[in-house]
Design a protein around this motif. Structure first.
Motif, PDB file in Angstrom:
ATOM      1  N   VAL A   1     -30.101  84.738  49.537  1.00  0.00           N
ATOM      2  CA  VAL A   1     -28.687  84.615  49.187  1.00  0.00           C
ATOM      3  C   VAL A   1     -28.326  83.151  49.381  1.00  0.00           C
ATOM      4  O   VAL A   1     -28.469  82.619  50.485  1.00  0.00           O
ATOM      5  CB  VAL A   1     -27.786  85.503  50.057  1.00  0.00           C
ATOM      6  N   GLU A   2     -27.892  82.495  48.310  1.00  0.00           N
ATOM      7  CA  GLU A   2     -27.581  81.071  48.391  1.00  0.00           C
ATOM      8  C   GLU A   2     -26.096  80.855  48.657  1.00  0.00           C
ATOM      9  O   GLU A   2     -25.237  81.488  48.050  1.00  0.00           O
ATOM     10  CB  GLU A   2     -27.966  80.357  47.094  1.00  0.00           C
ATOM     11  N   VAL A   3     -25.811  79.963  49.597  1.00  0.00           N
ATOM     12  CA  VAL A   3     -24.437  79.547  49.890  1.00  0.00           C
ATOM     13  C   VAL A   3     -24.376  78.026  49.808  1.00  0.00           C
ATOM     14  O   VAL A   3     -25.401  77.349  49.910  1.00  0.00           O
ATOM     15  CB  VAL A   3     -23.975  80.040  51.277  1.00  0.00           C
ATOM     16  N   PRO A   4     -23.185  77.468  49.619  1.00  0.00           N
ATOM     17  CA  PRO A   4     -23.099  76.021  49.396  1.00  0.00           C
ATOM     18  C   PRO A   4     -23.564  75.169  50.561  1.00  0.00           C
ATOM     19  O   PRO A   4     -24.133  74.096  50.357  1.00  0.00           O
ATOM     20  CB  PRO A   4     -21.603  75.792  49.108  1.00  0.00           C
ATOM     21  N   ARG A   5     -23.317  75.634  51.792  1.00  0.00           N
ATOM     22  CA  ARG A   5     -23.592  74.756  52.926  1.00  0.00           C
ATOM     23  C   ARG A   5     -23.846  75.573  54.181  1.00  0.00           C
ATOM     24  O   ARG A   5     -23.138  76.546  54.457  1.00  0.00           O
ATOM     25  CB  ARG A   5     -22.406  73.822  53.162  1.00  0.00           C
ATOM     26  N   ILE A   6     -24.862  75.199  54.921  1.00  0.00           N
ATOM     27  CA  ILE A   6     -25.154  75.765  56.238  1.00  0.00           C
ATOM     28  C   ILE A   6     -25.404  74.592  57.180  1.00  0.00           C
ATOM     29  O   ILE A   6     -26.165  73.678  56.857  1.00  0.00           O
ATOM     30  CB  ILE A   6     -26.395  76.676  56.214  1.00  0.00           C
ATOM     31  N   ILE A   7     -24.763  74.610  58.333  1.00  0.00           N
ATOM     32  CA  ILE A   7     -24.970  73.560  59.332  1.00  0.00           C
ATOM     33  C   ILE A   7     -25.688  74.160  60.531  1.00  0.00           C
ATOM     34  O   ILE A   7     -25.282  75.209  61.045  1.00  0.00           O
ATOM     35  CB  ILE A   7     -23.636  72.936  59.774  1.00  0.00           C
ATOM     36  N   ASP A   8     -26.757  73.509  60.978  1.00  0.00           N
ATOM     37  CA  ASP A   8     -27.450  73.880  62.212  1.00  0.00           C
ATOM     38  C   ASP A   8     -27.102  72.855  63.272  1.00  0.00           C
ATOM     39  O   ASP A   8     -27.272  71.653  63.065  1.00  0.00           O
ATOM     40  CB  ASP A   8     -28.972  73.909  62.012  1.00  0.00           C
ATOM     41  N   ILE A   9     -26.616  73.322  64.408  1.00  0.00           N
ATOM     42  CA  ILE A   9     -26.167  72.412  65.462  1.00  0.00           C
ATOM     43  C   ILE A   9     -27.351  72.024  66.344  1.00  0.00           C
ATOM     44  O   ILE A   9     -27.682  72.715  67.299  1.00  0.00           O
ATOM     45  CB  ILE A   9     -25.053  73.052  66.309  1.00  0.00           C
ATOM     46  N   ASP A  10     -27.979  70.912  65.993  1.00  0.00           N
ATOM     47  CA  ASP A  10     -29.092  70.397  66.782  1.00  0.00           C
ATOM     48  C   ASP A  10     -28.750  69.080  67.466  1.00  0.00           C
ATOM     49  O   ASP A  10     -29.305  68.755  68.502  1.00  0.00           O
ATOM     50  CB  ASP A  10     -30.320  70.173  65.886  1.00  0.00           C
ATOM     51  N   ARG A  11     -27.864  68.309  66.845  1.00  0.00           N
ATOM     52  CA  ARG A  11     -27.522  66.973  67.330  1.00  0.00           C
ATOM     53  C   ARG A  11     -26.006  66.865  67.503  1.00  0.00           C
ATOM     54  O   ARG A  11     -25.258  67.641  66.905  1.00  0.00           O
ATOM     55  CB  ARG A  11     -27.991  65.926  66.307  1.00  0.00           C
ATOM     56  N   PRO A  12     -25.537  65.914  68.308  1.00  0.00           N
ATOM     57  CA  PRO A  12     -24.093  65.737  68.440  1.00  0.00           C
ATOM     58  C   PRO A  12     -23.404  65.532  67.098  1.00  0.00           C
ATOM     59  O   PRO A  12     -22.284  66.008  66.895  1.00  0.00           O
ATOM     60  CB  PRO A  12     -23.984  64.497  69.330  1.00  0.00           C
ATOM     61  N   SER A  13     -24.052  64.832  66.164  1.00  0.00           N
ATOM     62  CA  SER A  13     -23.447  64.614  64.848  1.00  0.00           C
ATOM     63  C   SER A  13     -23.260  65.935  64.110  1.00  0.00           C
ATOM     64  O   SER A  13     -22.286  66.097  63.353  1.00  0.00           O
ATOM     65  CB  SER A  13     -24.309  63.662  64.016  1.00  0.00           C
ATOM     66  N   ASP A  14     -24.188  66.897  64.297  1.00  0.00           N
ATOM     67  CA  ASP A  14     -24.039  68.213  63.666  1.00  0.00           C
ATOM     68  C   ASP A  14     -22.807  68.924  64.218  1.00  0.00           C
ATOM     69  O   ASP A  14     -22.056  69.567  63.477  1.00  0.00           O
ATOM     70  CB  ASP A  14     -25.269  69.085  63.934  1.00  0.00           C
ATOM     71  N   LEU A  15     -22.607  68.824  65.520  1.00  0.00           N
ATOM     72  CA  LEU A  15     -21.455  69.461  66.158  1.00  0.00           C
ATOM     73  C   LEU A  15     -20.154  68.842  65.650  1.00  0.00           C
ATOM     74  O   LEU A  15     -19.182  69.553  65.347  1.00  0.00           O
ATOM     75  CB  LEU A  15     -21.571  69.324  67.676  1.00  0.00           C
ATOM     76  N   GLN A  16     -20.134  67.531  65.531  1.00  0.00           N
ATOM     77  CA  GLN A  16     -18.945  66.854  65.017  1.00  0.00           C
ATOM     78  C   GLN A  16     -18.668  67.265  63.574  1.00  0.00           C
ATOM     79  O   GLN A  16     -17.515  67.529  63.196  1.00  0.00           O
ATOM     80  CB  GLN A  16     -19.142  65.340  65.124  1.00  0.00           C
ATOM     81  N   THR A  17     -19.728  67.345  62.757  1.00  0.00           N
ATOM     82  CA  THR A  17     -19.577  67.741  61.356  1.00  0.00           C
ATOM     83  C   THR A  17     -19.053  69.162  61.245  1.00  0.00           C
ATOM     84  O   THR A  17     -18.142  69.454  60.454  1.00  0.00           O
ATOM     85  CB  THR A  17     -20.912  67.621  60.616  1.00  0.00           C
TER      86      THR A  17
END
Length: 231
Positions: free
Chosen positions: A194-210
């Motif tokens: 199932v494709e979705v536009p965006r998935i974020i994985d929180i690995d780095r502080p920048s991921d958390l901020q994003t």
């Protein structure tokens, strides 16, 4: 459909980068501990039970979960597993028989995308798929897992190298997990997507901020579709 959250990792990259005051499952995403957000999301989606595998070294995670009320039965299992694949195995042993909707604890999506993945998974499992992956063309990961699908919509290959069209799985690509996925496909497993536009994985502080900026902006600009409460 039973819900399973894999929260057995150490979160070492976040801790190394200076985000180590809280275990990864408890980092705040749009004002809520991430593991609580996911469990509430699974509850809203319709999972009949909730299971969360947490690292035994982080008793604060267990205390937060024990002190949070959910509308579904919640089982918390403690583990010290060396990889997400090992955590998956322990989690599946604890879940009641039946289909399982599973996510790693660091996965962030919009509520409407969670709905799309959940209902797409239900449909494809009912149609004979053995497994369904959430995938996205959005690539912002140090070690993504690329997938290629055939005309029938099932995964034909899993690779460390970019494939065309570029599409990656919704997890951070822990090597044992990617080898497992590749093995399922190589053995003839019917793996849907199932494709979705965006998935974020929180690995780095920048991921958390994003993730925080993305969800906060979305919640401020429009109500959740389909009557789903803000998560």
């Amino acid at each position: 459909m039973h819900g399973l959250i894999l929260a057995g990792g150490e979160g070492s990259r976040l801790a190394t980068a200076g985000e180590g005051s809280l275990p990864k499952p408890l980092v705040q995403v749009a004002g809520r501990p991430q593991v609580v957000r996911l469990l509430e999301t699974f509850e809203v989606l319709g999972c009949t039970s909730l299971t969360c595998a947490v690292r035994a070294d982080f008793p604060t995670v267990r205390r937060v979960l024990d002190g949070t009320r959910f509308g579904r039965p919640l089982k918390v299992i403690e583990c010290r597993t060396p990889s997400s694949l090992h955590t998956l195995v322990e989690g599946l042993h604890a879940v009641a028989p039946g289909p399982v909707f599973c996510s790693m604890v660091d996965t962030v999506m919009r509520p409407q995308d969670w709905q799309a993945v959940y209902h797409g998974t239900e449909r494809q499992l009912a149609e004979g798929a053995d497994m369904v992956l959430a995938v996205t063309p959005y690539v912002d990961d140090e070690s993504p897992v690329y997938v290629r699908t055939g005309e029938d919509g099932f995964v034909r290959s899993v690779s460390d190298e970019p494939l065309h069209p570029r599409c990656i799985t919704g997890d951070r690509g822990v090597h044992k997990m990617r080898r497992f996925l590749a093995g399922v496909v190589a053995d003839g497993g019917r793996v849907g997507v199932v494709e979705v536009p965006r998935i974020i994985d929180i690995d780095r502080p920048s991921d958390l901020q994003t993730a925080n900026a993305w969800l906060t902006a979305r919640e401020a600009s429009s109500p959740d579709p389909g009557g789903v409460r803000p998560l």
